[in-house]
Scaffold this active site. Structure first.
Site, PDB file in Angstrom:
ATOM      1  N   GLU A  56      -4.593   4.291  -2.971  1.00 47.74           N
ATOM      2  CA  GLU A  56      -4.624   2.852  -3.247  1.00 47.74           C
ATOM      3  C   GLU A  56      -4.545   2.572  -4.750  1.00 47.74           C
ATOM      4  O   GLU A  56      -3.885   1.624  -5.174  1.00 47.74           O
ATOM      5  CB  GLU A  56      -5.868   2.199  -2.645  1.00 47.74           C
ATOM      6  CG  GLU A  56      -5.823   2.060  -1.130  1.00 47.74           C
ATOM      7  CD  GLU A  56      -4.717   1.136  -0.641  1.00 47.74           C
ATOM      8  OE1 GLU A  56      -4.235   0.294  -1.425  1.00 47.74           O
ATOM      9  OE2 GLU A  56      -4.311   1.276   0.527  1.00 47.74           O
ATOM     10  N   TYR A 139      -9.312  -6.140  -3.613  1.00 46.76           N
ATOM     11  CA  TYR A 139      -8.333  -5.629  -2.646  1.00 46.76           C
ATOM     12  C   TYR A 139      -8.581  -4.154  -2.343  1.00 46.76           C
ATOM     13  O   TYR A 139      -8.654  -3.738  -1.178  1.00 46.76           O
ATOM     14  CB  TYR A 139      -6.896  -5.815  -3.163  1.00 46.76           C
ATOM     15  CG  TYR A 139      -5.932  -5.018  -2.321  1.00 46.76           C
ATOM     16  CD1 TYR A 139      -5.532  -5.479  -1.082  1.00 46.76           C
ATOM     17  CD2 TYR A 139      -5.483  -3.752  -2.739  1.00 46.76           C
ATOM     18  CE1 TYR A 139      -4.710  -4.722  -0.263  1.00 46.76           C
ATOM     19  CE2 TYR A 139      -4.662  -2.989  -1.928  1.00 46.76           C
ATOM     20  CZ  TYR A 139      -4.277  -3.477  -0.694  1.00 46.76           C
ATOM     21  OH  TYR A 139      -3.479  -2.716   0.120  1.00 46.76           O
ATOM     22  N   ASP A 157      -3.088  -8.029  -0.061  1.00 50.33           N
ATOM     23  CA  ASP A 157      -2.293  -7.898  -1.281  1.00 50.33           C
ATOM     24  C   ASP A 157      -1.054  -8.790  -1.156  1.00 50.33           C
ATOM     25  O   ASP A 157      -0.939  -9.597  -0.225  1.00 50.33           O
ATOM     26  CB  ASP A 157      -1.910  -6.429  -1.521  1.00 50.33           C
ATOM     27  CG  ASP A 157      -0.978  -5.907  -0.433  1.00 50.33           C
ATOM     28  OD1 ASP A 157      -0.728  -6.635   0.556  1.00 50.33           O
ATOM     29  OD2 ASP A 157      -0.486  -4.778  -0.576  1.00 50.33           O
TER      30      ASP A 157
END
Ligand code: SF4
Length: 372
Positions: A56, A139, A157
């Site tokens: 991520e 996020y 996102d």
């Protein structure tokens, strides 16, 4: 009279309301069409928080295709968060070189230190605790919580915002509807499989509900999609026109020593390309200073000559155009005051590949060292 037992309802039949139908449709599609990505657990398996976190962070501002070799390289070299924490920052920056947005690499390294040294090598599972770690925003915290720990939360996102704006035909400017898109996405969360649902939406945004030409005919949510029904899909979400990036210019100095090494300098830790190596240059500004003044900023005294052509590079907020000057100097050449000597080193060309050199500096070196 015979009694016929009623068949057990299918999974889809057990989901009565429209919102949960959407989640079920998406999960059924994802179970068939999911992308096989190296950081993902196999179907039904549990994702490793270290893998989810690493991927991520790498995926912020970057494509899956660009990330895969970096992710695999990091994991091969540092298979656990403890191993990553035991590396040096320079090693991590060098392994990150070319992936861009180098503050992410510095935060990644700091986060590994905290998790390894203060949290016993275990990532926390709650969003609040995750957000307290370096480099983890809302996020990423939601993505790790949902995918690695199954927490019922929804990471949203830009890709998922786009899918939501289309699904619900939200035709107001994106900047004004972001909070409501998050609420809408959360309203679709299924009672279980939060991580799969998030990954399903990510895959839908990447392969079907793409920015320019959504493939609505192949979309599992087509019958639920108000944007498609209203013929608005491709124009949503409404974004402001992109402003032109300003141009900055400068003059870079490729100093080649007679032993074949090249002068490089470590940039300050904070700011653009922080902690990475650079070819010394003048400041990057709107206009070039007069040539005699620019050459006074050279890191060594020597016979500087202009390499024909320029090097261009696009950063998020500006475009850069560098003229490149080159000089061959003796081994005992001292550095000038402008070189900032304590941050300089002479590096052999064979070491460039593994050095913490960002893409723009690799371009400058390739241009400045090419055979004339
Ligand atoms: Fe996106 Fe089209 Fe699917 Fe709607 S139907 S979610 S616009 S791909």
């Amino acid at each position: 009279m015979s009694i016929v037992a009623k068949a057990q309802p299918t999974a889809a039949e057990r989901v009565p309301d429209a919102e949960r139908d959407t989640a079920q449709l998406l999960l059924e599609w994802w179970d068939r069409e999911r992308r096989d990505l190296p950081w993902r657990a196999p179907p039904g398996g549990q994702s490793d928080p270290y893998h989810v976190w690493l991927s991520e962070i790498m995926l912020q501002q970057t494509t899956v295709k660009a990330v895969i070799p970096y992710y695999q390289g990091f994991l091969a070299r540092w298979p656990t968060v403890a191993a990553l924490a035991a590396a040096s920052l320079d090693q991590v920056l060098a392994a990150w070189a070319g992936l861009g947005y180098y503050s992410r690499a510095r935060n990644l390294y700091q986060c590994a230190q905290v998790v390894s040294q203060r949290l016993g090598g275990r990532f926390p599972s709650s969003e609040a605790e995750l957000m307290a770690l370096p480099g983890i925003g809302p996020y990423t915290a939601a993505a790790i919580a949902a995918i690695a720990f199954g927490v019922p939360t929804m990471p949203v996102d830009g890709n998922i915002e786009r899918v939501m704006a289309r699904l619900f035909a939200k035709a107001e400017p994106l900047a004004t509807i972001k909070p409501s898109l998050r609420v809408l996405a959360a309203s679709l969360l299924p009672p279980a499989r939060a991580g799969d649902f998030a990954q399903g939406l990510m895959d839908l945004g990447a392969s079907v509900c793409t920015p320019k030409r959504p493939s609505c005919l192949m979309c599992p949510l087509q019958r639920r999609c108000a944007g498609h029904a209203q013929g608005l899909a491709a124009m949503l979400p409404i974004k402001p026109a992109k402003a032109d990036r300003p141009l900055r210019v400068g003059l870079a100095f490729v100093a080649l020593r007679e032993d074949g090494t090249v002068l490089l300098r470590r940039r300050p830790d904070a700011g653009l390309l922080g902690g990475m190596l650079e070819v010394p240059s003048t400041a990057w500004s709107d206009t070039l200073p007069p040539l005699d003044q620019a050459l006074r900023a050279a890191p060594v005294h020597g016979q500087w000559w202009a390499v024909p052509g320029t090097v261009t590079h696009t950063f998020t907020h500006f475009r850069l155009e560098l003229m490149v000057y080159r000089a061959v100097v003796p081994i005992d050449t001292p550095l000038t005051f402008w070189a900032d000597p304590q941050h300089c080193r002479w590096l052999a060309r064979r070491s460039f590949e593994t050095a913490a050199l960002p893409s723009v500096m690799r371009k400058v070196l390739a241009h400045g060292l090419r055979e004339q």
